[in-house]
Design a protein around this motif. Structure first.
Motif, mmCIF file in Angstrom:
data_model
loop_
_atom_site.group_PDB
_atom_site.id
_atom_site.type_symbol
_atom_site.label_atom_id
_atom_site.label_comp_id
_atom_site.label_asym_id
_atom_site.label_seq_id
_atom_site.Cartn_x
_atom_site.Cartn_y
_atom_site.Cartn_z
ATOM 1 N N GLN A 151 13.352 -3.309 9.105
ATOM 2 C CA GLN A 151 14.634 -3.666 8.932
ATOM 3 C C GLN A 151 14.980 -4.899 10.056
ATOM 4 O OE1 GLN A 151 15.952 -2.418 6.577
ATOM 5 N NE2 GLN A 151 14.413 -1.034 6.553
ATOM 6 N N ILE A 152 14.216 -4.754 11.269
ATOM 7 C CA ILE A 152 14.563 -6.134 12.129
ATOM 8 C C ILE A 152 14.118 -7.277 11.494
ATOM 9 C CG2 ILE A 152 13.836 -6.794 14.496
ATOM 10 C CD1 ILE A 152 14.100 -3.963 15.480
ATOM 11 N N HIS A 153 12.750 -7.275 11.114
ATOM 12 C CA HIS A 153 12.004 -8.351 10.510
ATOM 13 C C HIS A 153 12.729 -9.198 9.321
ATOM 14 C CE1 HIS A 153 7.813 -8.912 12.171
ATOM 15 N NE2 HIS A 153 7.820 -7.526 12.376
ATOM 16 N N LEU A 162 10.190 4.348 13.920
ATOM 17 C CA LEU A 162 10.095 2.997 14.751
ATOM 18 C C LEU A 162 9.593 1.799 13.825
ATOM 19 C CD1 LEU A 162 8.824 3.861 18.235
ATOM 20 C CD2 LEU A 162 10.998 3.327 17.651
ATOM 21 N N GLY A 163 8.704 2.263 12.654
ATOM 22 C CA GLY A 163 8.237 1.349 11.957
ATOM 23 C C GLY A 163 9.283 0.899 10.741
ATOM 24 N N TRP A 164 10.099 2.085 10.449
ATOM 25 C CA TRP A 164 11.289 1.858 9.523
ATOM 26 C C TRP A 164 12.182 0.677 10.232
ATOM 27 C CZ3 TRP A 164 16.604 2.272 9.873
ATOM 28 C CH2 TRP A 164 17.249 2.172 8.909
ATOM 29 N N ALA A 209 0.973 5.875 12.178
ATOM 30 C CA ALA A 209 1.730 6.457 11.254
ATOM 31 C C ALA A 209 2.698 4.915 11.024
ATOM 32 C CB ALA A 209 2.774 7.424 11.800
ATOM 33 N N GLY A 210 3.258 4.542 12.171
ATOM 34 C CA GLY A 210 4.077 3.195 12.123
ATOM 35 C C GLY A 210 3.405 2.077 11.440
ATOM 36 N N GLY A 211 2.031 1.960 11.784
ATOM 37 C CA GLY A 211 1.452 0.872 11.318
ATOM 38 C C GLY A 211 0.895 0.964 9.756
ATOM 39 N N LEU A 212 0.784 2.273 9.357
ATOM 40 C CA LEU A 212 0.646 2.644 7.950
ATOM 41 C C LEU A 212 1.939 2.165 7.170
ATOM 42 C CD1 LEU A 212 -1.530 6.054 7.947
ATOM 43 C CD2 LEU A 212 -2.275 3.798 7.125
ATOM 44 N N TYR A 213 3.049 2.540 7.695
ATOM 45 C CA TYR A 213 4.323 2.388 6.886
ATOM 46 C C TYR A 213 4.700 1.017 6.887
ATOM 47 C CZ TYR A 213 9.452 2.354 6.162
ATOM 48 O OH TYR A 213 10.554 2.108 5.428
ATOM 49 N N MET A 214 4.409 0.243 7.899
ATOM 50 C CA MET A 214 4.769 -1.179 7.975
ATOM 51 C C MET A 214 3.634 -1.973 7.079
ATOM 52 S SD MET A 214 5.598 -1.945 12.018
ATOM 53 C CE MET A 214 6.363 -3.694 11.455
ATOM 54 N N SER A 215 2.420 -1.645 7.005
ATOM 55 C CA SER A 215 1.463 -2.085 6.055
ATOM 56 C C SER A 215 1.855 -1.956 4.508
ATOM 57 C CB SER A 215 0.351 -1.253 6.213
ATOM 58 O OG SER A 215 -0.952 -1.953 5.207
ATOM 59 N N SER A 216 2.502 -0.645 4.376
ATOM 60 C CA SER A 216 2.842 -0.448 2.957
ATOM 61 C C SER A 216 4.297 -1.356 2.445
ATOM 62 C CB SER A 216 3.269 0.783 2.626
ATOM 63 O OG SER A 216 4.507 1.334 3.376
ATOM 64 N N LYS A 217 4.954 -1.962 3.457
ATOM 65 C CA LYS A 217 6.054 -2.697 3.400
ATOM 66 C C LYS A 217 5.731 -4.200 3.434
ATOM 67 C CE LYS A 217 8.748 0.889 2.262
ATOM 68 N NZ LYS A 217 9.014 1.121 0.872
ATOM 69 N N ASP A 252 14.500 -12.943 9.655
ATOM 70 C CA ASP A 252 13.971 -13.717 8.765
ATOM 71 C C ASP A 252 13.525 -14.866 9.492
ATOM 72 O OD1 ASP A 252 13.532 -14.595 6.244
ATOM 73 O OD2 ASP A 252 15.313 -15.598 5.921
ATOM 74 N N THR A 253 12.442 -14.459 10.362
ATOM 75 C CA THR A 253 12.082 -15.603 11.121
ATOM 76 C C THR A 253 10.799 -16.449 10.498
ATOM 77 O OG1 THR A 253 10.410 -13.945 12.270
ATOM 78 C CG2 THR A 253 12.682 -14.188 13.433
ATOM 79 N N GLU A 254 10.281 -17.306 11.300
ATOM 80 C CA GLU A 254 9.355 -18.130 10.650
ATOM 81 C C GLU A 254 7.876 -17.151 11.047
ATOM 82 O OE1 GLU A 254 9.820 -19.127 14.974
ATOM 83 O OE2 GLU A 254 11.097 -19.109 13.275
#
Length: 525
Positions: free
Chosen positions: A203-205, A197-199, A243-251, A209-211
């Motif tokens: 990709q959605i973000h 879900l993090g991945w 797990a999802g938070g750690l992945y998104m934090s790294s990206k 490409d929102t404000e």
């Protein structure tokens, strides 16, 4: 709603004021909030507060874990993964086992299943309490990383123990093969779902490409989404969020622009502060209902307090024993990773400190409240006593350990054993390296084509001066004072200019924000 709103506003105001008071007194605000809630609960005429466990599990827990995953250093987690994993899983299980054996032997009517239920509830230390307490003392990055990493994972392990114990109490038996397979699925499935879900969310973000406002709004709902999906698949929602938070934090540098990152930090800091403060205040306000439940069971208050004191002692002892066991195992199997101590005495006092950081809080309260009121048509055995013991454990660990931990660190001088590089010197090296890197990059890339261009010459001269200048000569205290006066003058001008109805206030606010950013940049030099 009109009667609830004043209560909520008063609660937020109390949280802010108590946090200010705690900072002035150098006392962690969770301690003051719990004590304040406890004192308020004795005020006659106040309505009894009843907390829905789903409110804490689903409303409070996901964003708290998500923000913690974004704040922690994943690099430090990888470095200390062995001790973090042992404290988050092995120590939690050992603590739950110790409480289960004690309860089964000393508390009348407690089966081993009820003991494990109580152990699963009170075994996880609270990250917020530890972080709020240790901010008043200087501790090494490694110790901070261990405590933060442990707090991210121990909630999941304790709630897994809680679930299996609840099943055992409900059915009267445990099928170990099914329990083992369920445990594996909850751990692996929860982490896997969170990473997937993090991945997807990253990709959605990137696609949208929102404000910044939309980016931040999405991050506010993402932890709830992760938690809910994982729970629907009967895996660990806590591990999914972590797990999802750690992945998104790294990206974060990939899918969030600089504006979104700057604004999200402030928004999340305030949001999590209010959530934490609300829960700790509610812990204290919950006392009258807990006491009423104890009386309905016919258990004397003095007896229940005694059980709470003994369980707290078991928890502290189990954590200290586990910390020393971890040190012995490290000396035997991994002696190279032990930090150099100035004396053997201080090395062997270190586990005592780690064992003293086990303050309980949000997750313990939520798990205790999640115990069903009835079981197969009858009242759940000793539910109110478990609630009272949990409240006692939270109160005692916060007040006793929370108030003595900073003094223990300072008086024992345990962290003198570490030879970590001074933070000021590290910052100086990083800044000098950045200047040198920029200067060499510009010189190598543009010197041939723009060597005689006046603009390029000014840029190169600027960076050459920064490379050759020391921090003191580049921005002295006197220079900073002048810069601050100039910035304040600009603010006054923009404020007066904003009185003109023809001027767009949005533009004025943008300029004021740029001035604030410039001031923060100067402060960091």
């Amino acid at each position: 709603m009109h009667t609830l709103l004043p209560f909520l506003l008063a609660m937020v105001a109390a949280i802010v004021l108590l946090n200010i008071l705690g900072t002035k007194l150098r006392i962690a605000y969770p301690i003051l909030l719990v004590v304040a809630g406890l004192l308020i609960s004795f005020v006659p005429g106040l309505p009894m507060v009843r907390i829905d466990p789903d409110l804490i599990f689903f409303i409070f827990l996901p964003p708290l874990l998500f923000e913690a995953a974004w704040s922690i250093s994943f690099k430090e987690m990888k470095k200390w993964w062995r001790i973090i994993g042992s404290f988050a899983f092995l120590v939690v299980f050992f603590t739950a086992l110790s409480v289960a054996l004690f309860a089964n032997y000393f508390i009348p009517g407690f089966t081993i299943g009820l003991g494990f239920l109580l152990g699963g509830i009170v075994s996880p230390p609270d990250a917020v309490s530890t972080g709020a307490i240790t901010k008043f003392v200087k501790i090494p990055k490694s110790t901070s990383a261990i405590l933060e990493g442990e707090s991210l994972l121990n909630d999941a392990s304790s709630l897994i123990i809680f679930r299996f114990a609840l099943i055992a109490v409900s059915t009267g038996q445990v099928i170990w093969q099914e329990a083992a397979s369920s445990f594996v699925w909850m751990v692996i499935g929860g982490a896997g779902i969170g990473l997937l879900l993090g991945w997807i969310l990253v990709q959605i973000h990137k696609i949208l490409d929102t404000e910044p406002a939309s980016d931040i709004a999405l991050t506010m709902i993402e932890p709830y989404f992760m938690y809910l999906i994982a729970e629907l698949f009967h895996s660990s929602g806590v591990l999914a969020v972590v797990a999802g938070g750690l992945y998104m934090s790294s990206k974060r540098l990939v899918f969030l622009n600089s504006a979104s990152r700057i604004q999200a930090y402030s928004v999340w800091e305030s949001f999590v502060f209010i959530l934490n403060g609300t829960v700790f205040l509610l812990i204290g306000l919950e006392l009258p209902e807990i006491v009423e439940g104890i009386r309905s069971e016919g258990v004397p208050i003095q007896t229940a307090i005694g059980y709470g004191l003994l369980v707290t002692a078991v928890l502290i002892a189990a954590r200290i024993v586990s910390a020393y066991a971890a040190l012995v195992a490290t000396i035997i199997f991994r002696p190279g990773v032990i930090p150099n101590a100035s004396s053997p005495r201080r090395r062997y006092l270190m586990p005592l400190l780690l064992g003293w950081t086990g303050m309980r809080g949000v997750v313990s309260l939520a798990a205790a409240l999640a115990i069903p009121v009835t079981l197969n048509g009858t009242a759940f055995p000793h539910r109110n006593l478990i609630l009272f013991i949990t409240f006692t454990v939270i109160l005692l660990t916060l007040v006793i350990q929370g108030l003595t931990l900073p003094a223990l660190i300072k008086r024992s001088r345990l962290f003198d054993m570490y030879t970590e590089e001074d933070e000021t010197e590290t910052k100086r090296k990083i800044k000098h390296g950045l200047r040198q890197h920029v200067y060499e990059k510009l010189k190598h890339k543009y010197n041939n084509g723009f060597g005689s261009h006046p603009g390029f010459e000014r840029i190169m001269k600027h960076w050459e001066e920064k490379v050759n200048a020391s921090d003191e000569s580049w921005m002295s205290p006197a220079s900073k004072k002048i810069f601050y006066e100039v910035l304040e003058c600009q603010r006054q001008y923009l404020t007066e200019l904003n009185r003109d109805p023809k001027i767009d206030e949005g533009i004025i606010r943008q300029q004021l924000y740029q001035i604030d950013l410039e001031e923060e940049r100067i402060k960091s030099i």
